[in-house]
Structures are given as C-alpha cells and as structure tokens.
Design an enzyme around this catalytic site. Structure first.
Site, mmCIF file in Angstrom:
data_model
loop_
_atom_site.group_PDB
_atom_site.id
_atom_site.type_symbol
_atom_site.label_atom_id
_atom_site.label_comp_id
_atom_site.label_asym_id
_atom_site.label_seq_id
_atom_site.Cartn_x
_atom_site.Cartn_y
_atom_site.Cartn_z
ATOM 1 N N ASP A 233 -24.573 -13.119 38.304
ATOM 2 C CA ASP A 233 -25.139 -13.224 39.647
ATOM 3 C C ASP A 233 -26.635 -12.906 39.656
ATOM 4 O O ASP A 233 -27.071 -11.913 39.056
ATOM 5 C CB ASP A 233 -24.392 -12.247 40.570
ATOM 6 C CG ASP A 233 -24.951 -12.233 41.973
ATOM 7 O OD1 ASP A 233 -24.801 -13.245 42.674
ATOM 8 O OD2 ASP A 233 -25.547 -11.201 42.362
ATOM 9 N N ALA A 234 -27.402 -13.733 40.352
ATOM 10 C CA ALA A 234 -28.835 -13.502 40.571
ATOM 11 C C ALA A 234 -29.575 -13.162 39.278
ATOM 12 O O ALA A 234 -30.491 -12.338 39.267
ATOM 13 C CB ALA A 234 -29.028 -12.381 41.602
#
Length: 571
Positions: A233-234
C-alpha cells in the site's frame, strides 16, 4: 543460511553498508523458510491463468446474526456460487485500526475482532486464494511501536521521522490537503512527526534497518498465513529525503526489490502488487527490470479513461493509451480494475487526457451525486486528486436513464476491463451494483465512504431480490461476464493484445491471442447510438459471439447496439 550477492547488494544500495542486525535477521528468516520448504516437493505454481479474477472487499463487508463478518461473507460468496467465477478474495486491511477504514494499523499480525479471526481467514482460504494488504508506509499513532517511541524506549528510537518544522518541505508531493508534519509530545519535548496521509497515520522510518526487518518479517508472515498476492500500500511514499519530492525515491525501488528478493526465496510463487496512484509512466516504473520488482502494477489510468470515453463520446484517447500497454516480461502483468475502496484517481491521466476533459469528468461526477477530493500542490494551490463515487453512478445519472440502460452502460465498462491484458479485479460494490452512500459521507465527513457501504446479509439479499432492479441486473450481468471470461484461454494475463484502429466515435476493439493460438476479438460500442464495425477488421475465421451466443455473418460488418460488447471467438 548465507545470503546471496544480489540480496547483499540491494541492502548496501539502500544503507551504504551491510547493517549487521538486518543481514542476520533476514538470514534467520530465510533459514526458517528454507527448512520448511526442504520437506516439500511441491513445484512453484504458475503465476496466473485466465481463471484468475480478484474480488476486492472488506473483511466486514457483510454482517449476519450469530457469526463473524468474515464467516458471513464467506457464506454469501458460496451461497451465490461465486467460487465458480472468482478465484481470489482481496481482504482490505483486516488488522485492528484507528481510522481510514483499516489503513491506520495498530497491530500488523492480528485480526480485528470486529471482523473475525485468523481461523475465519484460513477457512475462507479453503474456497478462494487470498490477497492481503501490507500498509507499510505508516502505522496508527496508537501502534505499540509509536507509543514506545513517544515514551523514549531506545528500542524504538528513530522508528518514526522527526523533522524541524522550519525546514522547507514544499517540494514533497502530497496526496491529501492535510499538514505533512504533526506535533506529538514525547517524554522530553514536542516533536514534529512526518504524517503523509493524516495525523493518525505516522510514517515509518525505513532509514532504520530494524524497521525494514520488522516489515519484511510481516510480509513473509502474510505469505505463511495464506496470501497468494500481497499489495504494498502507498509504496511510492516509502523513502523520505528532505530536498526531494519523496516520491518514487530510488531507495523505494531498491526496497521493493529487496522485498521481492526475500519473498522469492521465503515464499516462492507469492505475487507482489504495488499500489501507486500516480501518472501512468511513474506507475509502470515499479515493474523494474521485469523480474526483480513488482509482479503486477495497478492499471490506475483505466477507470478514468473509460469514464472519459463514455462521457466525451471520444474513444480515441482510450484506444491510443491501450496501444502503449506492454508489460516488460512474462513475469509481469497489469492489475485491471475500475473501482476500489478509494476513489477514481485523476493523476493517472495527467498528460493523457486534455485538462478540459478532466474538468468535464469532475463536473459529471458532481452532477451524479459524487464528491471530489483535492490535493495540495507545491505552489499552495489545490487540484482534483480523486473522484469519489460508485462506478455505476459515475457512468450514468440514475435519475435520467432506465435501469436497463444504466446496467448496459456499466456492464460495457466491466466487459472491457475483464477482457484486457492482465489480471482483473472487481470491487464488491461493482459486483452488486451498490448506489452512492451519501448518508455515510454526510455522517462521517469522509468522501471515500460514498463507495464503502457495509451490508447486513438481509439488506443485501433484499437488494438483489427484484429481478428488474438495477442492482440485480448488474449482479446477473457481472456473473454472466465472469462465467464466460473464465472459459477463454485468450484471456490469460499473458495473452497478446493488439488494439484495432476503429473510428473513435464510440468504438473500441482489440484482439487477444493466447500462446495456444486461441483468440478473442473484443468489440465495444461505448456510445448511445447503434454502430457498425467494418468487416475488414474482422479476421476471416472469427464469427462466434461468446456473450450473445450467436454466430455472426461478418461480410457486411458487425452491428453493435448502444453500449454492447462482443467477445468474438474463432470457434
């Protein structure tokens, strides 16, 4: 277990040396997994197939009396026989959390008791392969690591990034219009801590090797717990260096390569998916050399490009973009989707769609009841970051079209997504045709809640009970598309994709060819008027529409109703 030169080289490229604790920790991790694998004669399975379809969903998406939400969702999926057409369930973050619907993690190795247990997840894994999120850029401010950091525990010293607030950080790329630094009180002083996404989400400091080791341990543990795919994620924001924009830093790429390297040895066959909601070319950079970084990257440009094609009436931009798609190796492919728990990002179409057409999309979304989230630019201005709306409400105004017309428009976008080169992923609310959840937005003040409605089992069953309702039409249509798709070898993620030069007034077409020679010609009409596809673009031996289940006589061309998609095979 000795570490190979490539892995040591990656560590040195990140830290400029070989931190003893990190090297020894990774060696122990690999030795443990090597011992486990030594008793197994199983070969590493193929990376993917045409039967792979991912369902993106929350662990507490469905609730029912007398059982955990994870159990309730598993029951619903099996009751609807969706295990026949969906192979992988992506459980969005299921750990204990404090905000952002799971993306502020308090404990990476626990399951939120409100959703269920590890046993529930294991049981779900009996019927589906699993995909987990590793929220690795940041943790909740309530995470034990941060609480011990604030308390001055030397074991967690520098686990988070303290920054002098007078330093110029204007070059840092921001995904949201919130302060980059957040003040926290420690035992001795006020510290301004790096918080890229929100005050509750404190960024981990990967410049500290112990942080890298702990997160790689978590990554491997997720694979041991059954994850076939792990979403980073991210990831683009991972490495911070003052004076840079802190996005896609070379050490971020080296970190992904190190994680991939460890996973290939500790859990062979586990797929790494990077999540980077950025302009298309930047997103593709996470493929690395084709065999050393992400197996899959999100096709973030696809959702807004499909919306642009429908609302502008011009399919030329979508067509020309599709012609550029080419994963660098058979070990890489795209993760195709049109909706997720986040909004429809508009940064991924920077440089692809004219600015006035982006503004047109913003206006359409607002007129359909959606919201628009903004981001801060380095000059202090703001610009659209993502469109918050369910995808079905994005394609049409439900107050102006019939359920039949509305579902055709929506299913046309899904049919194109499902047939493109890559692995398709369907968001739960696209599967069941959920409308905008305006009440959740107004109650929470969070735009993203518009597409995160949680169902009681009885509410969901009632919504799908009316055969003529929009939701039932969508659900039946999606089920039909998935059923046909899974039977077509030409939809293997690695099958070649050749885009046709069709007129750009609503038509789009492409030919998929598998290594076996199986082919599917995909034709779509994204306009509201009937169209005819010229016979000259139809291969002579192709004439059976797998979706309409009819043989076509193509000498005079192929007729296309408004928002019709054909999957024409060489049967």
């Amino acid at each position: 277990m000795d570490m190979d030169a490539t892995t040591l080289g990656l560590i040195k490229s990140i830290y400029g040396e070989l931190p003893e604790g990190l090297v020894e920790g990774l060696q122990q991790l690999l030795a443990t997994d090597s011992a486990q694998h030594s008793d197994s004669s199983d070969e590493v399975p193929a990376l993917w197939s045409e039967r792979d379809v991912v369902l993106i969903t929350y662990a507490d998406q469905i609730r029912d009396a007398g059982m955990t939400p994870l159990k309730a969702q598993g029951n619903w999926l099996l009751d609807e026989a969706l295990d026949d057409v969906i192979s992988i369930v992506h459980l969005l973050p299921f750990c204990p959390f404090t905000s952002d619907d799971g993306f502020s993690v308090v404990d990476y190795l626990a399951v939120d008791r409100k959703s269920g247990t590890w046993s529930d997840i294991s049981n779900l894994g009996d019927s589906f392969d699993l995909m987990f999120d590793l929220v690795l850029n940041h943790a909740s401010q309530k995470h034990e690591w941060f609480q011990r950091y604030l308390a001055g525990d030397p074991e967690f010293a520098d686990f988070f990034i303290s920054q002098d607030p007078s330093v110029d950080l204007s070059a840092v790329v921001r995904p949201r219009s919130l302060p980059l630094l957040t003040p926290f009180e420690t035992e001795s002083e006020t510290r301004y801590i790096w918080t890229t996404f929100s005050a509750d989400q404190v960024d981990l400091n990967y410049a500290i090797p112990r942080v890298m080791l702990r997160m790689i341990h978590t990554l491997v543990e997720y694979a041991r717990r059954g994850a076939r795919i792990i979403r980073l994620d991210a990831i683009a924001f991972l490495w911070k260096e003052v004076g840079t924009n802190c996005l896609h830093h070379p050490k971020t790429h080296a970190a992904v390569q190190l994680m991939r390297r460890i996973m290939d040895q500790a859990a062979p066959g586990t797929l790494i998916l990077t999540e980077t909601n950025v302009p298309h070319a930047e997103n593709l950079s996470y493929f690395g050399g084709g065999d050393d970084e992400a197996h899959m990257v999100y096709q973030f440009s696809l959702p807004p490009l499909l919306l642009d094609a429908i609302h502008s009436g011009d399919t030329g931009v979508l067509r020309d973009w599709m012609k550029t798609l080419s994963p660098p190796s058979p070990q890489t492919t795209f993760f195709n989707f049109t909706a997720s728990h986040d909004g429809v990002g508009v940064r991924p179409i920077e440089g692809i769609v004219p600015t006035e057409r982006v503004q047109q999309l913003v206006d359409v979304v607002k007129s359909h009841g959606g919201r628009v989230s903004m981001r801060s630019n380095s000059d202090g201005s703001e610009s659209p970051y993502e469109l918050n709306i369910t995808y079905i409400d994005a394609v049409a105004d439900r107050s102006k079209v019939s359920p039949a017309d509305h579902s055709r428009r929506f299913l046309a976008t899904q049919a194109i997504m499902l047939s493109m080169q890559g692995m398709p992923a369907v968001y739960f609310h696209s599967l069941v045709g959920s409308p905008n959840d305006i009440a959740a937005v107004e109650e929470s003040g969070q735009n993203r809640r518009i597409n995160r409605h949680k169902y009681q089992r009885s509410e969901l069953d009632n919504a799908l009970d009316d055969a003529h309702s929009l939701q039932r039409r969508v659900f039946d249509g999606m089920r039909r598309l998935l059923d046909v798709r899974c039977q077509q070898p030409a939809f293997h993620p690695n099958a070649k994709q050749d885009v046709l030069d069709l007129p750009s007034d609503g038509l789009i077409g492409f030919l998929r060819t598998a290594s076996s020679g199986d082919q599917i010609l995909v034709l779509a009409n994204l306009s509201s008027v009937p169209q005819m596809v010229d016979a000259g673009v139809i291969p002579a031996d192709m004439g059976y529409d797998e979706l309409a289940q009819e043989r076509l006589f193509t000498d005079d061309g192929v007729p296309m109703r408004p928002f019709q998609v054909r999957w024409i095979s060489n049967q």
